[in-house]
Design a protein around this motif. Structure first.
Motif, mmCIF file in Angstrom:
data_model
loop_
_atom_site.group_PDB
_atom_site.id
_atom_site.type_symbol
_atom_site.label_atom_id
_atom_site.label_comp_id
_atom_site.label_asym_id
_atom_site.label_seq_id
_atom_site.Cartn_x
_atom_site.Cartn_y
_atom_site.Cartn_z
ATOM 1 N N GLU A 72 27.009 -19.171 -0.234
ATOM 2 C CA GLU A 72 28.349 -19.680 -0.567
ATOM 3 C C GLU A 72 28.384 -21.208 -0.486
ATOM 4 O O GLU A 72 28.972 -21.885 -1.341
ATOM 5 C CB GLU A 72 29.373 -19.083 0.401
ATOM 6 C CG GLU A 72 29.561 -17.585 0.275
ATOM 7 C CD GLU A 72 30.445 -17.201 -0.899
ATOM 8 O OE1 GLU A 72 31.155 -18.082 -1.423
ATOM 9 O OE2 GLU A 72 30.414 -16.024 -1.299
ATOM 10 N N PHE A 73 27.764 -21.759 0.555
ATOM 11 C CA PHE A 73 27.740 -23.220 0.702
ATOM 12 C C PHE A 73 26.966 -23.878 -0.428
ATOM 13 O O PHE A 73 27.352 -24.949 -0.906
ATOM 14 C CB PHE A 73 27.133 -23.595 2.050
ATOM 15 C CG PHE A 73 28.086 -23.449 3.212
ATOM 16 C CD1 PHE A 73 29.359 -22.946 3.034
ATOM 17 C CD2 PHE A 73 27.710 -23.820 4.489
ATOM 18 C CE1 PHE A 73 30.246 -22.812 4.088
ATOM 19 C CE2 PHE A 73 28.586 -23.700 5.566
ATOM 20 C CZ PHE A 73 29.855 -23.191 5.356
ATOM 21 N N GLU A 74 25.873 -23.263 -0.831
ATOM 22 C CA GLU A 74 25.103 -23.810 -1.947
ATOM 23 C C GLU A 74 25.944 -23.822 -3.222
ATOM 24 O O GLU A 74 25.911 -24.789 -3.993
ATOM 25 C CB GLU A 74 23.840 -22.967 -2.170
ATOM 26 C CG GLU A 74 22.750 -23.178 -1.130
ATOM 27 C CD GLU A 74 21.983 -24.465 -1.360
ATOM 28 O OE1 GLU A 74 22.124 -25.066 -2.432
ATOM 29 O OE2 GLU A 74 21.233 -24.875 -0.445
ATOM 30 N N GLU A 75 26.711 -22.758 -3.435
ATOM 31 C CA GLU A 75 27.537 -22.659 -4.645
ATOM 32 C C GLU A 75 28.606 -23.739 -4.664
ATOM 33 O O GLU A 75 28.922 -24.289 -5.731
ATOM 34 C CB GLU A 75 28.185 -21.274 -4.711
ATOM 35 C CG GLU A 75 29.041 -21.052 -5.942
ATOM 36 C CD GLU A 75 29.658 -19.665 -5.979
ATOM 37 O OE1 GLU A 75 30.541 -19.441 -6.839
ATOM 38 O OE2 GLU A 75 29.275 -18.809 -5.142
ATOM 39 N N HIS A 76 29.152 -24.064 -3.492
ATOM 40 C CA HIS A 76 30.231 -25.047 -3.422
ATOM 41 C C HIS A 76 29.737 -26.438 -3.002
ATOM 42 O O HIS A 76 30.539 -27.327 -2.729
ATOM 43 C CB HIS A 76 31.312 -24.575 -2.445
ATOM 44 C CG HIS A 76 32.031 -23.338 -2.890
ATOM 45 N ND1 HIS A 76 31.591 -22.065 -2.573
ATOM 46 C CD2 HIS A 76 33.138 -23.177 -3.658
ATOM 47 C CE1 HIS A 76 32.423 -21.177 -3.105
ATOM 48 N NE2 HIS A 76 33.364 -21.820 -3.768
ATOM 49 N N HIS A 77 28.403 -26.607 -2.920
ATOM 50 C CA HIS A 77 27.784 -27.903 -2.599
ATOM 51 C C HIS A 77 28.276 -28.452 -1.259
ATOM 52 O O HIS A 77 28.629 -29.635 -1.144
ATOM 53 C CB HIS A 77 28.054 -28.912 -3.721
ATOM 54 C CG HIS A 77 27.660 -28.429 -5.086
ATOM 55 N ND1 HIS A 77 26.337 -28.300 -5.467
ATOM 56 C CD2 HIS A 77 28.409 -28.012 -6.151
ATOM 57 C CE1 HIS A 77 26.283 -27.848 -6.706
ATOM 58 N NE2 HIS A 77 27.513 -27.648 -7.134
ATOM 59 N N ILE A 78 28.312 -27.600 -0.266
ATOM 60 C CA ILE A 78 28.721 -27.992 1.081
ATOM 61 C C ILE A 78 27.457 -28.237 1.914
ATOM 62 O O ILE A 78 26.598 -27.368 1.990
ATOM 63 C CB ILE A 78 29.578 -26.893 1.742
ATOM 64 C CG1 ILE A 78 30.857 -26.666 0.923
ATOM 65 C CG2 ILE A 78 29.923 -27.257 3.186
ATOM 66 C CD1 ILE A 78 31.685 -25.497 1.393
ATOM 67 N N PRO A 79 27.307 -29.402 2.529
ATOM 68 C CA PRO A 79 26.096 -29.685 3.324
ATOM 69 C C PRO A 79 26.036 -28.812 4.568
ATOM 70 O O PRO A 79 27.058 -28.528 5.196
ATOM 71 C CB PRO A 79 26.237 -31.170 3.670
ATOM 72 C CG PRO A 79 27.708 -31.445 3.584
ATOM 73 C CD PRO A 79 28.253 -30.546 2.514
ATOM 74 N N TYR A 80 24.824 -28.421 4.929
ATOM 75 C CA TYR A 80 24.645 -27.529 6.077
ATOM 76 C C TYR A 80 23.232 -27.674 6.641
ATOM 77 O O TYR A 80 22.342 -28.248 6.009
ATOM 78 C CB TYR A 80 24.869 -26.074 5.657
ATOM 79 C CG TYR A 80 23.825 -25.566 4.683
ATOM 80 C CD1 TYR A 80 22.622 -25.013 5.127
ATOM 81 C CD2 TYR A 80 24.017 -25.700 3.305
ATOM 82 C CE1 TYR A 80 21.656 -24.587 4.229
ATOM 83 C CE2 TYR A 80 23.061 -25.288 2.406
ATOM 84 C CZ TYR A 80 21.878 -24.725 2.875
ATOM 85 O OH TYR A 80 20.908 -24.325 1.986
ATOM 86 N N ALA A 81 23.069 -27.166 7.851
ATOM 87 C CA ALA A 81 21.748 -27.042 8.470
ATOM 88 C C ALA A 81 21.736 -25.708 9.210
ATOM 89 O O ALA A 81 22.725 -25.321 9.836
ATOM 90 C CB ALA A 81 21.483 -28.184 9.437
ATOM 91 N N VAL A 82 20.622 -24.994 9.129
ATOM 92 C CA VAL A 82 20.488 -23.673 9.738
ATOM 93 C C VAL A 82 19.642 -23.779 10.996
ATOM 94 O O VAL A 82 18.646 -24.512 11.029
ATOM 95 C CB VAL A 82 19.848 -22.665 8.760
ATOM 96 C CG1 VAL A 82 19.723 -21.282 9.395
ATOM 97 C CG2 VAL A 82 20.650 -22.586 7.471
ATOM 98 N N ILE A 83 20.041 -23.034 12.032
ATOM 99 C CA ILE A 83 19.242 -22.931 13.249
ATOM 100 C C ILE A 83 18.824 -21.481 13.428
ATOM 101 O O ILE A 83 19.671 -20.584 13.406
ATOM 102 C CB ILE A 83 20.023 -23.396 14.490
ATOM 103 C CG1 ILE A 83 20.460 -24.854 14.357
ATOM 104 C CG2 ILE A 83 19.178 -23.221 15.746
ATOM 105 C CD1 ILE A 83 21.286 -25.348 15.535
ATOM 106 N N ASP A 84 17.533 -21.250 13.590
ATOM 107 C CA ASP A 84 17.022 -19.898 13.868
ATOM 108 C C ASP A 84 15.666 -20.026 14.517
ATOM 109 O O ASP A 84 15.011 -21.077 14.423
ATOM 110 C CB ASP A 84 16.926 -19.067 12.584
ATOM 111 C CG ASP A 84 17.084 -17.573 12.844
ATOM 112 O OD1 ASP A 84 16.412 -17.072 13.778
ATOM 113 O OD2 ASP A 84 17.870 -16.918 12.142
#
Length: 335
Positions: free
Chosen positions: A130-142
């Motif tokens: 969803e973030f990619e579709e709306h061009h929202i910056p993010y970082a994932v932790i796992d």
């Protein structure tokens, strides 16, 4: 990105030190035993440990021959050890991995006003889509192997580690983040993540998944602004589809921007011209502006279909319906 990787060249520190010691040993031996000058001793040491097969530059005494034999054993062993380290470094792609990690670190350091997504399971994967579709910056932790493999293959910005660790949250840029979403499958871990995030940035917007209904209250007490139960949401949506399928389809179309008319949020920030003005004075009721559906105050108070006399305050969140041009016009009126 995991905790900072050491540079691959650091692997060669021990072989380099050993080689220096061997060269020093060879120079000292030839200087003391054969009474050669430093240049001849150095040259003889190099051709000996490199096994190039050149003849001795001067005849050797019996003691010199014994010393040379020891130098060959020690020197060749050191050279083989160094080549082994070099081969290992090439085999495990250390230089490529290091360069990729540094690029990832630079990208993370450049993030501003982003979301931190904790957990890259089924829910985390959907959030990222969803973030990619709306061009929202993010970082994932796992930290799970399966998730990390997918993150690397998909070239996602990520940090490897425990999301409840303050160090890991700082690597993900929590000081510059807009919000954090805990999508881990353990409610206990989610509580620790929310507590750590709230301690590091008290005003951070926090959303958490709750696997069990009784965990919702615990997560709210831990500091979560919103707690989502996937099972409750799924049940609610299925019931809505059963009773009002057309309404659900229309709302989905508006929400995901698949029509000319969309629903958007607009935040009234400090210093904007609209602060202190009424809805009418700000021009938000103009025919060129988007339809103002609701205003949510900073304290959570919701004004649905606000009247023209409602005064705008800093921190108000406006929900508006309209075309792209109308939404841009409303946003310009706020500024």
């Amino acid at each position: 990105m995991r905790r900072r990787l050491p540079h691959p060249l650091r692997r060669f520190r021990l072989p380099a030190v050993l080689l220096l010691l061997v060269i020093t040993y060879g120079i000292s031996g030839y200087t003391v035993i054969e009474h050669w000058n430093l240049l001849d001793a150095f040259y003889m040491t190099i051709i000996t440990i490199s096994t190039v097969g050149y003849m001795e530059i001067h005849p050797l005494s019996n003691a010199g021959e014994i010393f040379t034999s020891t130098l060959i054993v020690v020197g060749v062993g050191t050279m083989l050890y160094g080549f082994g380290v070099f081969a290992e470094t090439l085999t495990d792609n250390s230089f490529i991995i290091y360069r990729r990690e540094r690029q990832l670190e630079r990208s993370l350091n450049q993030l501003r006003d982003h979301f931190i997504i904790c957990g890259y399971g089924r829910i985390g994967t959907q959030i990222v889509a969803e973030f990619e579709e709306h061009h929202i910056p993010y970082a994932v932790i796992d930290q799970t192997d399966e998730a990390l493999v997918r993150l690397r293959n998909e070239d996602r910005l990520h940090v490897e580690g425990d999301a409840s660790s303050e160090e890991i949250l700082k690597l993900a840029g929590i000081e510059r983040a807009r919000g954090l979403i805990s999508a881990v499958d353990s409610d206990e871990r989610a509580v620790y993540i929310i507590l750590a995030a709230r301690a590091l940035k008290p005003n951070l917007y926090l959303i958490s998944r709750a696997g069990r209904p009784e965990s919702i209250r615990r997560l709210e007490l831990a500091g979560a602004n919103r707690v989502i139960s996937p099972y409750q949401m799924a049940g609610h949506r299925m019931a809505e589809l059963a009773v009002r399928p057309a309404l659900v389809d229309v709302l989905d179309t508006l929400h995901h921007g698949m029509a000319e008319i969309v629903v958007e949020e607009m935040l009234v920030k400090q210093g904007m011209a609209a602060v202190g003005k009424t809805v009418d004075e700000a021009g938000l009721l103009s025919p060129n502006a988007a339809k103002l559906l609701a205003i949510r105050r900073r304290d959570g108070t919701l004004h649905v279909n606000p009247g023209p006399g409602l005064r705008l305050e800093e921190g108000d969140l406006l929900i508006a319906l309209g075309s792209e041009d109308q939404l841009f016009a409303s946003a310009a009126m706020l500024k």
